[in-house]
Design an enzyme around this catalytic site. Structure first.
Site, PDB file in Angstrom:
ATOM      1  NE  ARG A 157      -3.549   1.031   2.401  1.00 45.99           N
ATOM      2  CZ  ARG A 157      -4.659   1.374   1.782  1.00 45.99           C
ATOM      3  NH1 ARG A 157      -5.359   0.469   1.146  1.00 45.99           N
ATOM      4  NH2 ARG A 157      -5.108   2.621   1.803  1.00 45.99           N
ATOM      5  CG  ASN A 185       9.947   0.150   0.885  1.00 47.53           C
ATOM      6  OD1 ASN A 185       9.384  -0.912   1.199  1.00 47.53           O
ATOM      7  ND2 ASN A 185       9.914   0.620  -0.340  1.00 47.53           N
ATOM      8  CG  HIS A 187      11.568  -0.638  -4.957  1.00 47.67           C
ATOM      9  ND1 HIS A 187      10.204  -0.770  -5.156  1.00 47.67           N
ATOM     10  CD2 HIS A 187      12.120  -0.468  -6.178  1.00 47.67           C
ATOM     11  CE1 HIS A 187       9.956  -0.678  -6.450  1.00 47.67           C
ATOM     12  NE2 HIS A 187      11.087  -0.502  -7.093  1.00 47.67           N
ATOM     13  CB  SER A 209      17.228   0.027  -3.336  1.00 48.35           C
ATOM     14  OG  SER A 209      17.713   0.001  -4.662  1.00 48.35           O
ATOM     15  CG  LEU A 234       5.726   5.135  -4.624  1.00 53.44           C
ATOM     16  CD1 LEU A 234       5.270   4.505  -3.322  1.00 53.44           C
ATOM     17  CD2 LEU A 234       4.701   4.925  -5.721  1.00 53.44           C
ATOM     18  CG  ASP A 235       9.099   2.689  -4.768  1.00 57.76           C
ATOM     19  OD1 ASP A 235       8.959   2.224  -3.628  1.00 57.76           O
ATOM     20  OD2 ASP A 235       8.464   2.289  -5.757  1.00 57.76           O
ATOM     21  CD  GLN A 281      11.273 -12.576  -2.592  1.00 56.17           C
ATOM     22  OE1 GLN A 281      11.126 -13.743  -2.255  1.00 56.17           O
ATOM     23  NE2 GLN A 281      10.302 -11.694  -2.538  1.00 56.17           N
TER      24      GLN A 281
HETATM   25  C1  GAR Z   1      10.248  -8.146  -1.850  1.00 56.85           C
HETATM   26  O1  GAR Z   1      11.003  -8.689  -2.883  1.00 56.85           O
HETATM   27  C2  GAR Z   1      10.303  -6.633  -1.861  1.00 56.85           C
HETATM   28  O2  GAR Z   1      11.444  -6.135  -2.482  1.00 56.85           O
HETATM   29  C3  GAR Z   1       9.077  -6.277  -2.667  1.00 56.85           C
HETATM   30  O3  GAR Z   1       8.125  -7.221  -2.333  1.00 56.85           O
HETATM   31  C4  GAR Z   1       8.765  -8.449  -2.039  1.00 56.85           C
HETATM   32  C5  GAR Z   1       8.116  -9.007  -0.798  1.00 56.85           C
HETATM   33  O4  GAR Z   1       8.522 -10.309  -0.580  1.00 56.85           O
HETATM   34  N1  GAR Z   1       8.652  -4.950  -2.327  1.00 56.85           N
HETATM   35  C6  GAR Z   1       8.099  -4.111  -3.187  1.00 56.85           C
HETATM   36  O5  GAR Z   1       7.877  -4.389  -4.348  1.00 56.85           O
HETATM   37  C7  GAR Z   1       7.755  -2.747  -2.599  1.00 56.85           C
HETATM   38  N2  GAR Z   1       7.568  -1.796  -3.626  1.00 56.85           N
HETATM   39  P1  GAR Z   1       8.277 -11.019   0.820  1.00 56.85           P
HETATM   40  O6  GAR Z   1       6.813 -10.800   1.194  1.00 56.85           O
HETATM   41  O7  GAR Z   1       8.547 -12.468   0.545  1.00 56.85           O
HETATM   42  O8  GAR Z   1       9.215 -10.418   1.816  1.00 56.85           O
END
Ligand code: GAR
Length: 224
Positions: A94, A110, A112, A139, A147-148, A174
């Site tokens: 969100r 955060n 990203h 990052s 945002l970001d 990840q």
């Molecule tokens: C992560 O890879 C994170 O970088 C991304 O969501 C994924 C959540 O994975 N975040 C975004 O895209 C934020 N703009 P997770 O629920 O397995 O931690």
């Protein structure tokens, strides 16, 4: 015994970053205590991970017709009850409004999945592949109203190979996040990292650019 920084983690989905934080805290390599996990999605697997770790999981769904400001007020109240020293956005999808972000400025991080400022927004892996990029990454930044767009703290960079797909990039990104995010949170918990006048300071030195490491270096890194 050193004190543990209370943190709240906000999730919307699977919560693998939350798991990396919980695991690092459990084995004592991250001096934090996760005091709450908050999700905007009632079926987020991150809530199950919280329950398994004995951490209170709270759901704040955006019900139909709820304006962003109302949602943010409710979220602000929930965070106030948890009273964390740091709010960690870990796949929280969100967009938060300016008021809430300002309340937590300097105390909200955060992650990203791109080498910001490139590829803000959604579907970063797909867009990077479509553009024929040779590099990608992820990052960690302080959250600001943009945002970001908040000040960058750390980046993990990887080379894209001919065999890479959206799925492989997601997995590789990840794996890096699971090392890098706990490391950055550790710096904050150890009082080594702060945001002053919109700039990042690490160990008392203003960062001109984020701490950037390649895939091997982050995967090799242990607690610093
Ligand atoms: C992560 O890879 C994170 O970088 C991304 O969501 C994924 C959540 O994975 N975040 C975004 O895209 C934020 N703009 P997770 O629920 O397995 O931690």
């Amino acid at each position: 015994m050193s004190t543990l920084l209370p943190i709240s983690v906000l999730v919307s989905g699977s919560g693998t970053n939350l798991q990396a934080i919980l695991d690092a805290a459990r084995v004592g390599s991250l001096p934090v205590r996760v005091v709450s996990v908050i999700s905007d999605q009632p079926d987020a697997y991150g809530l199950t991970r919280a329950a398994k770790a004995g951490v209170p999981g709270l759901v704040l769904e955006a019900t139909g017709g709820m304006h962003r400001q109302e949602y943010d007020q409710a979220l602000g109240a929930l965070l106030g009850e948890s009273d964390p020293g740091l709010v960690v956005l870990a796949g929280f999808m969100r967009i938060l409004g300016a008021g809430l972000v300002r309340d937590w400025e300097g105390r909200m991080l955060n992650v990203h999945p791109s080498l910001l400022p490139a590829y803000r927004g959604l579907h970063t892996h797909r867009r990077v592949l479509e553009a024929g990029e040779s590099h990608h990454g992820t990052s960690v930044h302080f959250v600001t109203e943009e945002l970001d767009g908040g000040p960058l703290i750390a980046q993990a960079k990887l080379d894209i190979g001919p065999e890479d797909t959206e799925q492989t990039l997601n997995a590789r990104v990840q794996a890096l996040e699971h090392r890098m995010y706990p490391a950055v949170i550790r710096w904050f918990a150890q009082d080594r990292l702060r945001m002053t006048d919109g700039r990042v300071e690490l160990d008392g030195v203003r960062l001109e650019e984020p701490v950037t490491r390649g895939e091997e270096a982050w995967l090799r890194s242990s607690a610093e």
